[in-house]
Design a protein around this motif. Structure first.
Motif, PDB file in Angstrom:
ATOM      1  N   UNK A 396      48.245  60.013  65.218  1.00 58.77           N
ATOM      2  CA  UNK A 396      49.267  60.434  64.254  1.00 58.77           C
ATOM      3  C   UNK A 396      50.635  59.857  64.598  1.00 58.77           C
ATOM      4  N   UNK A 397      51.114  60.158  65.779  1.00 54.32           N
ATOM      5  CA  UNK A 397      52.432  59.657  66.208  1.00 54.32           C
ATOM      6  C   UNK A 397      52.319  58.372  67.015  1.00 54.32           C
ATOM      7  N   UNK A 398      51.122  57.821  67.050  1.00 56.77           N
ATOM      8  CA  UNK A 398      50.895  56.562  67.736  1.00 56.77           C
ATOM      9  C   UNK A 398      50.784  55.427  66.739  1.00 56.77           C
ATOM     10  N   UNK A 399      49.556  54.939  66.531  1.00 51.65           N
ATOM     11  CA  UNK A 399      49.381  53.749  65.692  1.00 51.65           C
ATOM     12  C   UNK A 399      49.752  53.982  64.234  1.00 51.65           C
ATOM     13  N   UNK A 400      49.446  55.188  63.702  1.00 51.25           N
ATOM     14  CA  UNK A 400      49.732  55.437  62.282  1.00 51.25           C
ATOM     15  C   UNK A 400      51.239  55.468  62.027  1.00 51.25           C
ATOM     16  N   UNK A 401      51.980  56.211  62.836  1.00 53.57           N
ATOM     17  CA  UNK A 401      53.429  56.285  62.653  1.00 53.57           C
ATOM     18  C   UNK A 401      54.086  54.943  62.971  1.00 53.57           C
ATOM     19  N   UNK A 507      40.050  50.175  67.298  1.00 58.70           N
ATOM     20  CA  UNK A 507      38.979  50.365  68.272  1.00 58.70           C
ATOM     21  C   UNK A 507      38.937  49.183  69.237  1.00 58.70           C
ATOM     22  N   UNK A 508      38.233  49.386  70.332  1.00 56.66           N
ATOM     23  CA  UNK A 508      38.013  48.330  71.326  1.00 56.66           C
ATOM     24  C   UNK A 508      39.328  47.674  71.741  1.00 56.66           C
ATOM     25  N   UNK A 509      40.231  48.508  72.229  1.00 58.04           N
ATOM     26  CA  UNK A 509      41.542  48.047  72.702  1.00 58.04           C
ATOM     27  C   UNK A 509      42.311  47.271  71.641  1.00 58.04           C
ATOM     28  N   UNK A 510      42.124  47.680  70.403  1.00 60.05           N
ATOM     29  CA  UNK A 510      42.876  47.068  69.309  1.00 60.05           C
ATOM     30  C   UNK A 510      42.278  45.806  68.751  1.00 60.05           C
ATOM     31  N   UNK A 511      41.099  45.423  69.225  1.00 56.62           N
ATOM     32  CA  UNK A 511      40.500  44.164  68.756  1.00 56.62           C
ATOM     33  C   UNK A 511      39.836  44.312  67.388  1.00 56.62           C
ATOM     34  N   UNK A 512      39.509  45.536  66.983  1.00 58.98           N
ATOM     35  CA  UNK A 512      38.933  45.743  65.658  1.00 58.98           C
ATOM     36  C   UNK A 512      39.526  46.990  65.023  1.00 58.98           C
ATOM     37  N   UNK A 513      39.456  47.037  63.702  1.00 61.07           N
ATOM     38  CA  UNK A 513      40.080  48.090  62.906  1.00 61.07           C
ATOM     39  C   UNK A 513      39.011  48.690  62.012  1.00 61.07           C
ATOM     40  N   UNK A 514      38.713  49.972  62.223  1.00 56.77           N
ATOM     41  CA  UNK A 514      37.616  50.614  61.507  1.00 56.77           C
ATOM     42  C   UNK A 514      38.144  51.537  60.414  1.00 56.77           C
TER      43      UNK A 514
END
Length: 594
Positions: A396-401, A507-514
């Motif tokens: 929530x306050x990490x990648x999304x924000x 996912x996978x240390x940012x290498x893919x986006x699910x």
């Protein structure tokens, strides 16, 4: 925890089992007719278990806690109805119109010998529909915006004439002749939808794109079989718990193409007393000469992004619509398209969808850092909350924000205030629908217990300016507002609720986006719409010096009102019996079995 009722949650209607991973489901799922459900935990509730028709003081989804059996009423209804009674009676949760054709329910008007699938009983659009399309509509919503709310039954007329439309209005916006249409949606009541089309267009080719599975798919096919002009297209849902949640119309006329992106399901209840949002494109003219994905594109790449989004369905019927789009000039589209497509996206495709797509657009075209600093709050308003994780800083306050807090050239996350608008129990209780409005606001107790931090970000639903404080919100909007609440940096109308399934997760240390679900929205940027750096906020009298603005019609009141100590967030699967709603009902959901 088990339930014995059938509901209309996610399109795939799978049994949801306890999942301790980050998987979410877009909708509470209650399986087939006589089946019991396994435990539902850590999963997302996306849409509602809504009855097709709500009748005052006799609502299928609730009951008065001290209720006496209405034998006289049932006897009277039975005498006028030849259908057998549904064994779930007043508590039936189905959305399938065929079921209501075959079985009667207490509280429902008898159908006698008429079927809900009887095409001869369809109404013609009333003359009042045309009369409501007055110039006042465009005065309230700036012509460049194309943003409207749905009409709400029970409001004073002036609040339904200014920037408010219903489905019949949308189909009557132009005198051009409709040749064909496509409806992308999550829930579709086909007989009701056909009634909304003008009589002369009810035989035009209609493509319905959906995500229904198993029994509900068969029911939809049966309903569609009555109408020879309807073709069904089943969207692929290859990742578990995903849904086809996109809500879009493609309207092909003899003189052009119109695109409508909105937040309402194609069922009567969604267009009755809820707050919904609509974006309506200009009527795009045909291209002369070569048809192309590049010719007739706009500065916002709307045409290119729409074709990319549709191509991922990989369906011949949708490919035909891609040809129509290529053959039209979309160069005067002034919004950005922000969509979600199910899948695990790699490399360049990572930033084509979900919150990473919004991050990319804001990074390239967003407000300048010198204007929009990290102190500008991010407002999110939605009708469903998924499982966001036990740590607020994780998603929530990490990648999304980080994505929604992006400005031109960089992300501003460390101090970006977050304000989340979701109805309180009193917002639901006092709504025009009463407690049944809560079936469109799925947030489960099991999920809520694991993310108590959400309370720190919550604000009430309030829309006094538009008289929609009591019109329960099914609209989903996100925006960036100035600390003094006078300016809006951008505004997003979308089908995406607050969930990883809708927005995506790295996912996978940012290498893919699910991403699990199909979603679609439009982003309004002031420099592309009104040649200004920011929008104004409606009815804010004090403006910053040297900042002339044109207000964007934000559908709720700003500044927001935070939850008080006494306010409770609406949770739909626990009792709410402290006070009755405006119809005298209390909320008593079915008790779980241990």
């Amino acid at each position: 925890m088990e339930y014995t009722k059938e509901a209309v949650g996610v399109a795939n209607k799978r049994k949801l089992k306890d999942n301790k991973s980050s998987a979410e489901a877009e909708g509470i799922i209650l399986g087939k007719e006589s089946q019991k459900l396994d435990k539902i935990s850590d999963l997302e509730n996306e849409e509602s278990v809504r009855p097709k028709k709500i009748i005052r003081n006799s609502v299928s989804t609730i009951r008065k806690c001290s209720y006496e059996s209405p034998k006289k009423e049932e006897t009277k209804l039975a005498s006028n109805d030849n259908r057998p009674r549904c064994k779930y009676g007043r508590e039936c949760y189905r959305k399938n119109p065929q079921h209501f054709k075959e079985f009667s329910h207490f509280g429902e008007e008898p159908l006698n010998k008429k079927s809900r699938l009887d095409t001869n009983d369809m109404e013609s659009p009333s003359s009042s529909t045309q009369n409501n399309l007055t110039p006042k509509v465009m005065k309230e919503s700036h012509p460049s915006f194309g943003f409207y709310l749905t009409k709400v039954k029970g409001l004073a007329p002036e609040y339904n004439q200014h920037s408010a439309l219903d489905l019949k209005d949308i189909f009557s916006l132009t005198k051009a002749k409709l040749k064909a249409s496509a409806q992308f949606n999550y829930m579709t009541d086909i007989p009701w939808l056909m009634k909304q089309y003008p009589a002369e267009y009810r035989s035009c080719p209609l493509l319905i794109v959906h995500g229904e599975q198993r029994g509900s798919k068969s029911a939809l096919e049966k309903a569609a079989s009555v109408f020879p002009n309807i073709t069904l297209c089943n969207a692929k849902l290859e990742i578990m718990y995903g849904t086809h949640h996109t809500k879009m119309m493609l309207l092909l006329y003899d003189s052009g193409l119109r695109i409508v992106i909105h937040t309402a399901n194609l069922i009567e209840n969604d267009w009755f007393q809820k707050t919904q949002g609509i974006w309506i494109s200009p009527l795009f003219p045909s291209l002369l000469g070569e048809q192309s994905a590049h010719r007739g594109n706009s500065a916002t790449n709307f045409k290119g992004d729409l074709l990319e989004y549709l191509s991922f369905y990989n369906r011949p019927d949708i490919d035909e619509w891609c040809k129509h789009i290529k053959g039209h000039d979309l160069s005067n589209s002034s919004v950005f398209l922000i969509g979600s497509i199910p899948g695990r996206h790699l490399a360049e495709r990572k930033t084509s969808f979900g919150h990473l797509k919004l991050r990319k657009v804001l990074n390239l075209h967003g407000p300048e850092k010198s204007l929009v600093t990290s102190s500008w709050p991010l407002i999110g308003q939605f009708s469903s909350i998924g499982s966001l994780g036990t740590d607020q800083n994780q998603w929530l306050c990490g990648e999304w924000l980080a994505s929604l807090g992006t400005v031109k050239g960089c992300s501003l996350t460390s101090k970006t205030p977050l304000q989340l608008v979701f109805p309180t129990v009193n917002n639901v209780r006092e709504s025009l629908e009463g407690y049944p409005a809560g079936t469109s606001l799925p947030y489960s107790i099991n999920v809520a217990k694991k993310q108590p931090y959400l309370r720190n970000f919550l604000y009430q639903w309030k829309s006094d300016r538009l008289s929609r404080s009591h019109a329960s919100p099914h609209i989903k909007t996100y925006l960036r507002v100035s600390p003094d609440n006078s300016s809006v940096a951008w505004f997003l109308l979308t089908s995406a609720n607050l969930s990883k399934a809708a927005w995506g997760v790295l996912e996978k240390n940012g290498s893919q986006f699910m991403i699990r679900s199909y979603e679609l929205g439009v982003l309004f940027m002031p420099q592309y719409l009104v040649s200004r750096k920011v929008f104004g906020v409606p009815e804010v009298k004090e403006r910053k010096a040297n900042m002339e603005t044109i207000s964007f019609p934000v559908p709720y009141d700003i500044p927001l009102i935070p939850y008080s100590n006494k306010d409770e967030i609406w949770i739909w699967d626990i009792p709410h019996i402290k006070a009755p709603d405006r119809h005298g009902n209390k909320w008593c959901p079915p008790l779980p079995r241990t």
